[in-house]
Motif scaffolding. Structure first.
Motif, PDB file in Angstrom:
ATOM      1  N   ASP A   1       0.827  -1.213   0.000  1.00 46.79           N
ATOM      2  CA  ASP A   1       0.000   0.000   0.000  1.00 46.79           C
ATOM      3  C   ASP A   1       0.858   1.259   0.000  1.00 46.79           C
ATOM      4  N   PHE A   2       1.971   1.220   0.745  1.00 51.55           N
ATOM      5  CA  PHE A   2       2.883   2.355   0.782  1.00 51.55           C
ATOM      6  C   PHE A   2       3.476   2.614  -0.603  1.00 51.55           C
ATOM      7  N   ILE A   3       3.930   1.559  -1.273  1.00 50.96           N
ATOM      8  CA  ILE A   3       4.510   1.716  -2.613  1.00 50.96           C
ATOM      9  C   ILE A   3       3.456   2.237  -3.588  1.00 50.96           C
ATOM     10  N   LEU A   4       2.247   1.714  -3.516  1.00 46.32           N
ATOM     11  CA  LEU A   4       1.194   2.190  -4.419  1.00 46.32           C
ATOM     12  C   LEU A   4       0.897   3.669  -4.178  1.00 46.32           C
ATOM     13  N   GLU A   5       0.992   4.108  -2.943  1.00 44.15           N
ATOM     14  CA  GLU A   5       0.821   5.540  -2.630  1.00 44.15           C
ATOM     15  C   GLU A   5       1.958   6.349  -3.275  1.00 44.15           C
ATOM     16  N   GLN A   6       3.161   5.808  -3.271  1.00 41.29           N
ATOM     17  CA  GLN A   6       4.299   6.503  -3.871  1.00 41.29           C
ATOM     18  C   GLN A   6       4.166   6.574  -5.402  1.00 41.29           C
ATOM     19  N   LEU A   7       3.364   5.702  -5.990  1.00 40.88           N
ATOM     20  CA  LEU A   7       3.163   5.675  -7.440  1.00 40.88           C
ATOM     21  C   LEU A   7       1.934   6.465  -7.879  1.00 40.88           C
ATOM     22  N   ASN A   8       1.330   7.226  -6.968  1.00 36.59           N
ATOM     23  CA  ASN A   8       0.055   7.871  -7.279  1.00 36.59           C
ATOM     24  C   ASN A   8       0.152   9.032  -8.270  1.00 36.59           C
ATOM     25  N   LEU A   9       1.351   9.419  -8.691  1.00 33.53           N
ATOM     26  CA  LEU A   9       1.479  10.434  -9.742  1.00 33.53           C
ATOM     27  C   LEU A   9       1.215   9.840 -11.125  1.00 33.53           C
ATOM     28  N   LEU A  10       1.173   8.522 -11.199  1.00 34.17           N
ATOM     29  CA  LEU A  10       0.919   7.817 -12.461  1.00 34.17           C
ATOM     30  C   LEU A  10      -0.505   7.281 -12.483  1.00 34.17           C
ATOM     31  N   ASP A  11      -1.191   7.525 -13.588  1.00 30.74           N
ATOM     32  CA  ASP A  11      -2.503   6.915 -13.775  1.00 30.74           C
ATOM     33  C   ASP A  11      -2.288   5.498 -14.311  1.00 30.74           C
ATOM     34  N   ASN A  12      -3.284   4.678 -14.181  1.00 29.41           N
ATOM     35  CA  ASN A  12      -3.270   3.334 -14.773  1.00 29.41           C
ATOM     36  C   ASN A  12      -2.201   2.409 -14.200  1.00 29.41           C
ATOM     37  N   ILE A  13      -1.918   2.522 -12.910  1.00 31.24           N
ATOM     38  CA  ILE A  13      -1.029   1.568 -12.238  1.00 31.24           C
ATOM     39  C   ILE A  13      -1.884   0.403 -11.760  1.00 31.24           C
ATOM     40  N   LYS A  14      -1.432  -0.794 -12.032  1.00 33.52           N
ATOM     41  CA  LYS A  14      -2.109  -2.001 -11.543  1.00 33.52           C
ATOM     42  C   LYS A  14      -1.110  -2.832 -10.764  1.00 33.52           C
ATOM     43  N   CYS A  15      -1.611  -3.477  -9.732  1.00 29.84           N
ATOM     44  CA  CYS A  15      -0.782  -4.312  -8.874  1.00 29.84           C
ATOM     45  C   CYS A  15      -1.461  -5.673  -8.780  1.00 29.84           C
ATOM     46  N   ARG A  16      -0.705  -6.722  -9.119  1.00 28.49           N
ATOM     47  CA  ARG A  16      -1.269  -8.075  -9.081  1.00 28.49           C
ATOM     48  C   ARG A  16      -0.432  -8.951  -8.155  1.00 28.49           C
ATOM     49  N   PRO A  17      -1.087  -9.666  -7.227  1.00 27.44           N
ATOM     50  CA  PRO A  17      -0.332 -10.556  -6.336  1.00 27.44           C
ATOM     51  C   PRO A  17       0.241 -11.746  -7.109  1.00 27.44           C
ATOM     52  N   MET A  18       1.458 -12.141  -6.701  1.00 32.70           N
ATOM     53  CA  MET A  18       2.104 -13.284  -7.330  1.00 32.70           C
ATOM     54  C   MET A  18       3.009 -13.959  -6.301  1.00 32.70           C
ATOM     55  N   MET A  19       2.549 -15.072  -5.751  1.00 29.43           N
ATOM     56  CA  MET A  19       3.330 -15.898  -4.838  1.00 29.43           C
ATOM     57  C   MET A  19       3.923 -15.103  -3.668  1.00 29.43           C
ATOM     58  N   GLY A  20       3.113 -14.305  -3.015  1.00 29.38           N
ATOM     59  CA  GLY A  20       3.552 -13.548  -1.852  1.00 29.38           C
ATOM     60  C   GLY A  20       4.199 -12.218  -2.182  1.00 29.38           C
ATOM     61  N   GLU A  21       4.366 -11.944  -3.464  1.00 28.28           N
ATOM     62  CA  GLU A  21       4.944 -10.678  -3.917  1.00 28.28           C
ATOM     63  C   GLU A  21       3.929 -10.001  -4.839  1.00 28.28           C
ATOM     64  N   TYR A  22       4.325  -8.904  -5.495  1.00 27.01           N
ATOM     65  CA  TYR A  22       3.380  -8.150  -6.316  1.00 27.01           C
ATOM     66  C   TYR A  22       4.021  -7.713  -7.624  1.00 27.01           C
ATOM     67  N   LEU A  23       3.321  -7.950  -8.731  1.00 26.18           N
ATOM     68  CA  LEU A  23       3.748  -7.476 -10.042  1.00 26.18           C
ATOM     69  C   LEU A  23       3.118  -6.112 -10.282  1.00 26.18           C
ATOM     70  N   LEU A  24       3.873  -5.213 -10.909  1.00 22.17           N
ATOM     71  CA  LEU A  24       3.399  -3.851 -11.161  1.00 22.17           C
ATOM     72  C   LEU A  24       3.313  -3.582 -12.657  1.00 22.17           C
ATOM     73  N   TYR A  25       2.185  -2.992 -13.065  1.00 21.02           N
ATOM     74  CA  TYR A  25       1.924  -2.659 -14.457  1.00 21.02           C
ATOM     75  C   TYR A  25       1.613  -1.167 -14.562  1.00 21.02           C
ATOM     76  N   TYR A  26       2.089  -0.561 -15.638  1.00 19.33           N
ATOM     77  CA  TYR A  26       1.723   0.815 -15.972  1.00 19.33           C
ATOM     78  C   TYR A  26       1.198   0.804 -17.400  1.00 19.33           C
ATOM     79  N   ASP A  27      -0.035   1.229 -17.585  1.00 17.35           N
ATOM     80  CA  ASP A  27      -0.684   1.178 -18.902  1.00 17.35           C
ATOM     81  C   ASP A  27      -0.579  -0.211 -19.525  1.00 17.35           C
ATOM     82  N   ASP A  28      -0.831  -1.246 -18.720  1.00 19.10           N
ATOM     83  CA  ASP A  28      -0.788  -2.650 -19.145  1.00 19.10           C
ATOM     84  C   ASP A  28       0.610  -3.126 -19.547  1.00 19.10           C
TER      85      ASP A  28
END
Length: 104
Positions: A9-36
């Protein structure tokens, strides 16, 4: 060690200047996408991005996200939202967009 939801949640807050950020869980970690575009992830409480020609100018340190994985760059200065935004935009310039399953 898996990444906590609080850190995610902290990292996603730090990325809030970008629109279209997606975060997907993957085996205890998280993958990050920008504009797919998969550009990196959150691994063991670290923000890591793929290494591409367009982000080498930032002189970031390489780290291994997990055993037997390719090295990635770590973004240590996670309080500098503007720089994170620029790094992600530059990184995505060299990466392909994720194809949607229904598109041909």
């Amino acid at each position: 060690m898996a990444t906590t939801k609080d850190y995610r949640d902290f990292i996603l807050e730090q990325l809030n200047l970008l629109d279209n950020i997606k975060c997907r869980p993957m085996m205890g970690e998280y993958l990050l996408y920008y504009d797919d575009i998969l550009f990196g992830g959150i691994y063991d409480e670290r923000l890591l991005i793929k290494i591409v020609d367009s982000n080498k100018k930032y002189n970031l340190e390489e780290q291994i996200p997990y055993k037997n994985a390719k090295p990635m760059y770590i973004i240590d200065d996670i309080d500098n939202k503007e720089q994170i935004k620029n790094i992600i935009i530059d990184t995505c310039k060299s990466l392909p967009k994720k194809e949607k399953k229904n598109e041909k």
